[in-house]
Design an enzyme around this catalytic site. Structure first.
Site, mmCIF file in Angstrom:
data_model
loop_
_atom_site.group_PDB
_atom_site.id
_atom_site.type_symbol
_atom_site.label_atom_id
_atom_site.label_comp_id
_atom_site.label_asym_id
_atom_site.label_seq_id
_atom_site.Cartn_x
_atom_site.Cartn_y
_atom_site.Cartn_z
ATOM 1 N N GLU D 105 89.890 68.172 -89.975
ATOM 2 C CA GLU D 105 89.007 68.940 -89.107
ATOM 3 C C GLU D 105 89.443 68.808 -87.654
ATOM 4 O O GLU D 105 89.252 67.755 -87.030
ATOM 5 C CB GLU D 105 87.553 68.457 -89.257
ATOM 6 C CG GLU D 105 86.610 69.284 -88.385
ATOM 7 C CD GLU D 105 85.138 68.940 -88.570
ATOM 8 O OE1 GLU D 105 84.806 68.177 -89.500
ATOM 9 O OE2 GLU D 105 84.335 69.454 -87.773
ATOM 10 N N LYS D 234 75.881 57.463 -104.794
ATOM 11 C CA LYS D 234 76.516 58.752 -104.510
ATOM 12 C C LYS D 234 75.585 59.947 -104.619
ATOM 13 O O LYS D 234 76.015 61.054 -104.910
ATOM 14 C CB LYS D 234 77.754 58.925 -105.413
ATOM 15 C CG LYS D 234 78.754 57.802 -105.205
ATOM 16 C CD LYS D 234 79.926 57.874 -106.152
ATOM 17 C CE LYS D 234 80.885 56.703 -105.852
ATOM 18 N NZ LYS D 234 81.972 56.607 -106.809
ATOM 19 N N ASP D 309 85.692 54.654 -101.137
ATOM 20 C CA ASP D 309 85.315 55.713 -102.073
ATOM 21 C C ASP D 309 84.762 56.907 -101.278
ATOM 22 O O ASP D 309 83.727 56.812 -100.624
ATOM 23 C CB ASP D 309 84.250 55.162 -103.032
ATOM 24 C CG ASP D 309 84.074 56.049 -104.245
ATOM 25 O OD1 ASP D 309 84.158 57.284 -104.090
ATOM 26 O OD2 ASP D 309 83.852 55.506 -105.335
ATOM 27 N N HIS D 405 85.619 74.274 -80.455
ATOM 28 C CA HIS D 405 86.128 74.699 -81.759
ATOM 29 C C HIS D 405 87.139 75.831 -81.611
ATOM 30 O O HIS D 405 88.135 75.892 -82.302
ATOM 31 C CB HIS D 405 84.979 75.144 -82.655
ATOM 32 C CG HIS D 405 84.420 74.020 -83.452
ATOM 33 N ND1 HIS D 405 84.777 73.763 -84.742
ATOM 34 C CD2 HIS D 405 83.535 73.059 -83.112
ATOM 35 C CE1 HIS D 405 84.142 72.708 -85.182
ATOM 36 N NE2 HIS D 405 83.368 72.253 -84.225
#
Lengths: 411, 411, 411, 411
Positions: D105, D234, D309, D405
């Site tokens: 990103e 999760k 993870d 951006h």
């Protein structure tokens, strides 16, 4: 009452007590009004209790039996207090209002009254309704995912037909939106209705049944349940908090610093901080859906006084309360209530004592045009909750919550 | 009443109507009991209403004024119906019970009654309490994160001292747990109390104040508010659903397939499916905290009848209802209620009509040993909610929800 | 590299290490590609580490620097495994697919592969997209509640103009919905865009800025922030779960009982029970927004392999998984993913290794017509998650979760 | 590679492509390392793609195959950037740190770097861990509610025995808490472990299996699943946000007004307002569990760089960010992360590139004493997220999110 009727009454009581007659069968023997006393007597005997106060009531049993209650044995009495006057500048509610509050929680009326006093001293609270509509969401079961997808497409093309079907069931209600939500092969169809002065849950249910029948016939899909909980009725629910249910109401007032000092014995900065740390951060950390101090208390007391459904207190508890410093050093207080589900006709509004409370607010019965009374009522509720929040945050800010309870309160 | 007192009353009414006297100042003039009538008359005059039904009550104004209500003008009456008997096999509640339900929602008593009938026909419902304790969570503001960390460590070492401080404020209550939660530099301290037969919110608040004062003195940290919303009181909240508040109650019954057919006109498989698609999947998709059909309805009706805090209906609405097929083809129905906050002393329990409802259940007043009455009451609530769920899911399963409303219901 | 350049490099490293030169200023000295090595050397020296593996990469630094990364020092390598083939019957994805999975969690690829094998043996999974659109929600601050109400009315009348403003900023994107939400005097405007094959967050942000500027100019209201968190981006959020964000995908397969026995060593009934007690009841009790076993694992592995934004795993974790017995005794397995935010152009999709993974799936680059590649990709993700859920629930059902981890797994 | 082996490789590729050989069976033919290339070639052929970049990697296939990945075909490369140095004053992390961030990103590293620069200019951020422990929650199915109640009582009496059973399965891990939660007749037992420097999910699973086996044998109750989702792993989950999972971390810094102006081109008041309206009110209105701007971004980039993870980004997204004005007019910024699940041994930490990133942070491998490296790592994560929040809120406050951006960003 004659001796004969006394004999008959005694006989029925005995039959009930001995299990020969069901409680609900009493009305067929002596009629609904007399049935209340007979049934109460039977319960008293079976439970070995003296419950004569339950028999002391002035509301019309003939009116409520079958409409509001079954197996009636009497009435409970809830103390009614008055807060106010509070000055309201709404679109529908304008002027000074006295708030009828039915509660058994000591200090609640006094606290709300204090909030009303603060608001009025500020010239009143502004309030607006941002959205309006009662929802019911039947759930349909598709054969598979493809069928579910076809159903969603079909729904988009058939809104007008569904609207017409709904219109056949109600003189006042109107279907204004139908939004599908898929979960697996189930499709929940959230139907939103304008129900005017009625809270509208029953109207929405009946109209939803007509719409659902039309759908099952025309599209061919199984109706699992008329409600699939995406309505959502009487459960805390993000969908109501986000999309609204009933009326979405926002009320505000700006309280000058000196008034906060004079009336609430605290400071704007302190109230702003307590609200921030308690109602926002504390609620966030608790995983709460209610970002407020005690909106449910005021909602409950007003709903009970005015013949609303007590279980709708649940949605009232999801209020967001903000208290922010203005550039001038005053306090902007605001409540955002996503789901105020109220009516001025139907439900318990016709019961004599509740009807009188609605009259005190000037919102009894159907409005002219239809809907304005319920909207006015919702605006009043918004301001009442604002009053409650101001008072309690003020008290907690001033550090005397516990002391207030000690003096007025409960064990 | 003498002519003199009538004159005085009229004079006071006028003074109130003209704004010279505050509503709450009336009691000082004529005493609390007479004050009710005078204040009602003033409100009637100021709002131009005829509110005489509000003046028709048998409860003792001298008892409730100051304890349960302020600015009293009368009482509202809520119709009371009876459901049952329902057979309960609890640890505290054992036998047959008649449920007093105060509501204005047509069909609710009849529906609950039907559920009771099903449960009793199965030999009764089993119910157990899994956790018990009323919570209050003051919030403290640390200087910085290091200070917050030190505070949490200090708390772990000083539980017994806090317990002793709490004990000084209450004869019955007992501090049983103190759990800190940090958010930024704030530390919320969730105090859990055994409050015996009292719902205990007031007891917990007073004890929490003592504990908080001890903490601020001993450790040196600012108390922001006696409640920081991690209690959480009267707001839907994950912390209550997960950790419990008041009593965590689970009630169950297994309904044979033939009984489901005979009494509910549907099938076990169908009820299981409706419960699954509505109460679980629908609620999940709606982002709801309530995985049930209408637990709040039964909770509200019982709470109102029995003098409980109506705003605690909020927490009652977070019930999880399950309906699962057994290997034998019958239906296992169960409700899990994480937060049943009830008492048999204090609050509105002493009001005559509410007291009689508690008597009907055999739970009025303090238990012997203390606590057993509130526990018995909570078990009854669990089974009552179970009855309500069985009946409504049965009705929705049988497809006649809307029809039932049409016949009995509201506009 | 010449001796001169080595000297210069050494000099720069020294300057960085001694604080004379900033890390990001290196590129100006030696260009972005050479800058990677110099910066890595500087970091190695400053941290006293030997980090040469980070310098072993084949992706084109000239391409990624400034587009995907700043202050680049190299690349990390994630092992890539393949699951499949899995047969998919989607609207856009049709046929057999090999799934590239980048992960470091032992057993994950093997487990997903097993699920793929089961699905393919059933003839494939069906999958459909139910909603599509990337959202961005700027927040505006009104002067007061009345102003906020006027703003909401104004918005309803000016959608087409906003749509036109958005269109000026993007060739592909299209504004399709604008929904206001009020909280206090703030109005959040949730703008939804069709962003074709792009994930679209950047496109949506730029278009939202144009729309916001138009609003502030035309209506006169303060823009607080281009994002007010009602978008909601990269946070678990009920609004996304309810209204969707990106693509709402549902995938299903029916697994015959014998296949469950042969491939998963368990039974349909057992899997259905585990899914019900874990993914539905357990999640409900935990206050979870994710009603699944490990959707995030598969989403993460696929997203990483295919150049998606790793933080969007958050929304992927809100999947609802259902496993229900069919009347024939087989198992209907389904995943409902409300917010699959993916693209096949932009973001990390152009990096060589990620581009190759997209090619393996046949979805690299822009589709013809635009949007079909991203839709195809989303369908594949739905089925991949379905495979993962089937395999893990199968394993937990068969009781060998821990054993599997012991053999393959991590410390 | 000899001609013979080339022939064999070609033969295997053909067999796989024609379906005669399974992908995972390749390793048995040529070994795990050679298997990677063969499998990649087979996939390339079957999908008609040229995927040679996936074959360009330096990590040791022999090490990762079977431990971190199955059916390996190569590796993806994620660009790695560096932010920092950032000054940290933790209990375990103390000094200046360079943060390795793996992301695609654009602008993320630069933004985080800016936040680091601000923090360091303030003299560093303070950070503390408030709770620590990895959880696993098996779900047991009782016969009925009474059985469930007995089970809960039994558990309270048998903690030490369970602890001993857990200890038999692990050298480092320790069972520190066992909390039961009931839903219907199911009992979820949330086991919390100290897992030292390991993230610990696998350790917890294996120990939980031992504890579960002990329970089923000793008490006699059915184990439905080793995980019943009250762990919760999760999935976004209130139970983790409230009770914590992994490490609960709080990081703070006070930024002077002039620094906010100089470095962030905005004002303290403005940042405080944006944070309040976006991260608190906006999130509340959206029903979000994440009260932050983009914590998930930083968590994802750090986790990926350091072999954590990726699916645990989910829990990282539940951060609460606060930005409050101090009495002096400066800005107190703070992040509260309830569930940072990280390790410095096990998982992907041993892969060469990830290991080097851990070395850059000085936390590679087991700590001395065990646990301190993971704690140090968690503290760094807290400060990194704080840096990210400061920078993004600063940018949104300064109104240049979209512009940033446009310059750096993605399509």
């Amino acid at each position: 009452m004659s001796q004969d009727s006394d004999l008959k009454k005694e006989e029925i009581v005995e039959k009930v007590a001995s299990g020969q007659l069901k409680l609900h069968a009493i009305d067929q023997q002596v009629g609904p009004v007399e049935g209340v006393a007979v049934r109460r007597e039977a319960i008293a005997r079976m439970t070995g209790t003296d419950i004569q106060n339950l028999g002391s009531f002035s509301i019309d049993a003939a009116e409520v039996v079958g409409r509001n209650i079954e197996n009636m044995i009497g009435a409970i009495q809830l103390p009614l207090g008055i807060a106010g006057p509070v000055t309201i500048q709404g679109e529908y509610a304008s002027g000074n209002f006295y708030l009828p509050l039915a509660t058994t929680e000591g200090a609640l009326v006094a606290s709300t009254n204090r909030g009303c006093s603060v608001i009025s001293a500020c010239g009143g609270a502004t309030v607006r309704i941002f959205k309006d509509g009662m929802t019911r969401a039947p759930v349909f079961s598709a054969r598979d995912v493809i069928h579910a997808r076809e159903f969603v497409d079909w729904l988009a093309d058939n809104f007008e037909a569904m609207k017409a079907k709904a219109a056949e069931t109600t003189r006042f209600g109107e279907l204004v939106e139908a939004t599908p939500f898929v979960v697996g092969t189930d499709v929940h169809l959230r139907l939103r209705f304008d129900t005017k002065d009625a809270m509208g849950m029953n109207m929405a249910t009946i109209a939803s049944e007509a719409v659902s029948n039309y759908i099952t016939e025309q599209f061919g899909i199984e109706l699992v349940s008329l409600s699939g909980n995406m309505c959502t009725d009487k459960k805390p629910s993000a969908i109501n908090n986000i999309l609204g249910r009933g009326k979405t109401v926002v009320a505000e007032v700006v309280i000058p610093e000196d008034l906060v000092g004079a009336k609430l014995k605290t400071r704007c900065q302190s109230m702003s901080e307590v609200n921030y740390k308690k109602n926002l951060l504390g609620s966030a950390r608790a995983g709460s859906m209610g970002y407020n101090a005690h909106a449910a208390n005021i909602v409950a007391a007003l709903y009970l006084a005015c013949g609303q459904d007590a279980a709708h207190v649940v949605e009232g508890s999801s209020t967001i309360t903000t208290m922010e410093m203005t550039p001038e050093g005053d306090l902007h207080c605001c409540v955002t209530m996503p789901a105020v589900q109220v009516g001025t006709v139907g439900g318990g509004t016709g019961i004599a004592t509740q009807q009188e409370c609605l009259q005190i607010l000037g919102v009894a019965g159907a409005g002219e045009p239809p809907g304005v009374n319920a909207k006015k009522f919702a605006e009043i509720i918004g301001v009442a909750v604002l009053a409650g929040e101001i008072s309690l945050i003020g008290a907690q800010s001033a550090g005397h919550l516990a002391r207030a309870h000690k003096q007025l309160g409960r064990k």
